[in-house]
Design an enzyme around this catalytic site. Structure first.
Site, mmCIF file in Angstrom:
data_model
loop_
_atom_site.group_PDB
_atom_site.id
_atom_site.type_symbol
_atom_site.label_atom_id
_atom_site.label_comp_id
_atom_site.label_asym_id
_atom_site.label_seq_id
_atom_site.Cartn_x
_atom_site.Cartn_y
_atom_site.Cartn_z
ATOM 1 N N ARG A 64 -8.428 -0.024 6.242
ATOM 2 C CA ARG A 64 -8.415 0.159 4.788
ATOM 3 C C ARG A 64 -9.417 -0.746 4.067
ATOM 4 O O ARG A 64 -9.947 -0.377 3.033
ATOM 5 C CB ARG A 64 -7.010 -0.098 4.228
ATOM 6 C CG ARG A 64 -6.013 1.003 4.550
ATOM 7 C CD ARG A 64 -4.702 0.772 3.805
ATOM 8 N NE ARG A 64 -3.734 1.825 4.072
ATOM 9 C CZ ARG A 64 -3.641 2.965 3.392
ATOM 10 N NH1 ARG A 64 -4.473 3.194 2.401
ATOM 11 N NH2 ARG A 64 -2.724 3.865 3.698
ATOM 12 N N ILE A 90 6.381 -5.089 9.702
ATOM 13 C CA ILE A 90 6.542 -4.524 8.365
ATOM 14 C C ILE A 90 6.219 -3.053 8.525
ATOM 15 O O ILE A 90 5.067 -2.667 8.723
ATOM 16 C CB ILE A 90 5.639 -5.199 7.327
ATOM 17 C CG1 ILE A 90 6.100 -6.650 7.118
ATOM 18 C CG2 ILE A 90 5.680 -4.449 5.990
ATOM 19 C CD1 ILE A 90 5.217 -7.459 6.186
ATOM 20 N N TYR A 139 -13.667 -3.666 0.384
ATOM 21 C CA TYR A 139 -14.884 -3.136 -0.221
ATOM 22 C C TYR A 139 -16.031 -4.151 -0.258
ATOM 23 O O TYR A 139 -17.160 -3.835 0.103
ATOM 24 C CB TYR A 139 -14.610 -2.590 -1.636
ATOM 25 C CG TYR A 139 -15.755 -1.763 -2.185
ATOM 26 C CD1 TYR A 139 -15.997 -0.487 -1.709
ATOM 27 C CD2 TYR A 139 -16.598 -2.268 -3.171
ATOM 28 C CE1 TYR A 139 -17.064 0.260 -2.188
ATOM 29 C CE2 TYR A 139 -17.661 -1.523 -3.649
ATOM 30 C CZ TYR A 139 -17.895 -0.263 -3.157
ATOM 31 O OH TYR A 139 -18.943 0.478 -3.640
ATOM 32 N N LYS A 197 0.408 -10.280 8.612
ATOM 33 C CA LYS A 197 0.709 -8.897 8.941
ATOM 34 C C LYS A 197 -0.556 -8.350 9.565
ATOM 35 O O LYS A 197 -1.562 -8.143 8.887
ATOM 36 C CB LYS A 197 1.101 -8.102 7.687
ATOM 37 C CG LYS A 197 1.402 -6.633 7.976
ATOM 38 C CD LYS A 197 1.680 -5.839 6.702
ATOM 39 C CE LYS A 197 1.894 -4.365 7.019
ATOM 40 N NZ LYS A 197 2.042 -3.533 5.792
ATOM 41 N N THR A 228 0.829 -1.211 0.000
ATOM 42 C CA THR A 228 0.000 0.000 0.000
ATOM 43 C C THR A 228 0.860 1.256 0.000
ATOM 44 O O THR A 228 0.561 2.236 -0.697
ATOM 45 C CB THR A 228 -0.921 0.013 1.231
ATOM 46 O OG1 THR A 228 -1.639 -1.207 1.290
ATOM 47 C CG2 THR A 228 -1.893 1.173 1.175
ATOM 48 N N TYR A 273 -2.725 -10.360 5.177
ATOM 49 C CA TYR A 273 -2.614 -8.988 5.687
ATOM 50 C C TYR A 273 -3.988 -8.506 6.126
ATOM 51 O O TYR A 273 -4.904 -8.395 5.317
ATOM 52 C CB TYR A 273 -2.040 -8.094 4.584
ATOM 53 C CG TYR A 273 -1.850 -6.635 4.931
ATOM 54 C CD1 TYR A 273 -1.814 -6.175 6.241
ATOM 55 C CD2 TYR A 273 -1.686 -5.696 3.910
ATOM 56 C CE1 TYR A 273 -1.633 -4.831 6.527
ATOM 57 C CE2 TYR A 273 -1.503 -4.352 4.187
ATOM 58 C CZ TYR A 273 -1.486 -3.925 5.498
ATOM 59 O OH TYR A 273 -1.307 -2.594 5.789
#
Length: 295
Positions: free
Chosen positions: A140, A206, A109, A164, A46, A135
Site C-alpha cells: 500500500r 491484526i 507515496y 504490524k 485501512t 505499520y
C-alpha cells in the site's frame, strides 16, 4: 504490552446503501467481536475506509465504538500519513484516554529512505502520549521498512512497542523476531501469515477475517501462542480459502461481503471502492457452509 497480544481486528466501517454510516451495524459488529474471543479492537485503520471519512465521521465512529465496547477490550487507534508534522499534530490533538496505543503506517507515496522512515517514526513517538505500533505494508505504501530499521526503532525509541508487519517477505518478519528486544511485539498484518508468524515467536495478528470469524481465528491464534501446532493448523486450513477470498476483490469489499452473508452489516463500500460481486458473495457463502459442516 500483554493486552495487545493475540487476536486484534481491524474493524470495518459499515455503510448504508446511500453511503451514510450504519451505526447500529457498527455496534453489532463490536459486540459480536467482544463476545467471541477477540483480544483487542483496531479503530480507523485501512480496513475502516478511513481515507473516505471526514473528520466529524471519524469522531462519530470512535465514540460509537468506545461506547459499544464499554472498556471491555483494549482499543488501538489508527493515525498515520505521509506528512510527519501533521501526523504528530493529529496524535497530540486526539483524545487518547481510552486507547492503549496508536497504529501508524509507514509514510506512503513519498517513498522515503530508511533513514527518513526512522526519523518519521521517532519524531511521532517522542511526542505521542501513548505507545506507537508502527505499520509496514509495502503493498500500500510503495516502500518497505526493512528489518534493520524496525530493529533500530525497537531498540532506540522506547515509546515504539510493536510492529504490524505486512511485508510479503516472511523472512523479514523472522529477522525481526530473531533480534528484537524481549518485550517488543511483532504482530502479523497478513491473515495468511498470522499462524506461522505466531508460532515463530510473533505476538499474534491484526486481522481482517477475524472480525467475521472471531471465534475460529482467536482459537487458531491462541493455540499458536500455546504451541499447539496440530490444533492451530487444523483451523488455519479450514479458513484457508476464506483468507484468500476476502481479498480477491480488495479490502474491505470481501470482508463486508462475508459480514453481510452473516447478517452483521450490509456489503456497501464508498467510492473509489465498490462492493463485492455477486459471484464473490456466492463463493463466500459456499465456503461458510463448508466450514459450518466441518465444525
Amino acid at each position: 504490552m500483554k493486552s495487545l497480544q493475540g487476536l486484534g481486528v481491524a474493524l470495518i466501517t459499515p455503510f448504508n446503501e446511500d453511503g451514510t454510516i450504519d451505526f447500529p451495524s457498527l455496534e453489532n459488529l463490536v459486540n459480536y467481536n467482544v463476545d467471541n474471543g477477540v483480544d483487542y479492537l483496531v479503530v480507523l485503520g485501512t480496513t475502516a475506509e478511513t481515507a473516505t471519512l471526514n473528520s466529524d465521521e471519524k469522531k462519530q465512529v470512535i465514540e460509537v465504538i468506545k461506547k459499544s465496547n464499554n472498556k471491555r477490550l483494549p482499543l488501538v487507534l489508527g493515525i498515520g500519513g505521509n506528512n510527519t508534522v501533521e501526523v504528530t499534530k493529529q496524535i497530540i490533538d486526539s483524545d487518547l484516554e481510552d486507547f492503549a496505543a496508536v497504529l501508524s503506517v509507514s509514510p506512503y507515496y513519498n517513498k522515503p529512505t530508511q533513514e527518513g522512515i526512522y526519523q518519521h517514526f521517532k519524531t511521532i513517538a517522542i511526542q505521542s502520549p501513548v505507545p506507537i505500533i508502527v505499520y509496514n505494508v509495502p503493498g500500500r505504501t510503495g516502500s518497505n521498512m526493512e528489518a534493520a530499521t524496525t530493529l533500530r526503532l525497537a531498540n532506540e525509541v522506547s515509546n515504539i512497542i510493536a510492529i504490524k508487519e505486512a511485508s510479503p517477505n516472511y523472512l523479514q518478519s523472522t529477522d525481526i523476531i530473531k533480534d528484537k528486544p524481549f518485550d517488543f511485539l511483532v504482530i502479523s498484518g497478513d491473515d495468511e501469515f498470522a499462524l506461522p508468524m505466531t508460532l515463530a515467536g510473533g505476538s499474534g495478528v491484526i486481522s481482517v477475517l477475524g472480525q467475521g470469524m472471531p471465534e475460529m481465528v482467536s482459537k487458531m491464534i491462541h493455540f499458536g501462542q500455546n504451541k499447539q501446532v496440530e490444533e492451530s493448523y487444523k483451523i488455519h486450513y479450514d479458513l484457508h480459502s476464506l483468507f484468500r477470498l476476502i481479498f480477491k476483490e480488495g479490502n474491505p469489499a470481501g470482508i463486508k461481503a462475508l459480514l453481510s452473508v452473516k447478517g452483521i452489516c450490509k456489503p456497501y463500500t464508498r467510492l473509489p471502492l465498490i462492493p463485492a460481486s455477486k459471484s464473490l458473495i456466492s463463493s463466500i457463502e459456499k465456503e461458510l457452509e463448508k466450514i459450518s459442516v466441518l465444525s
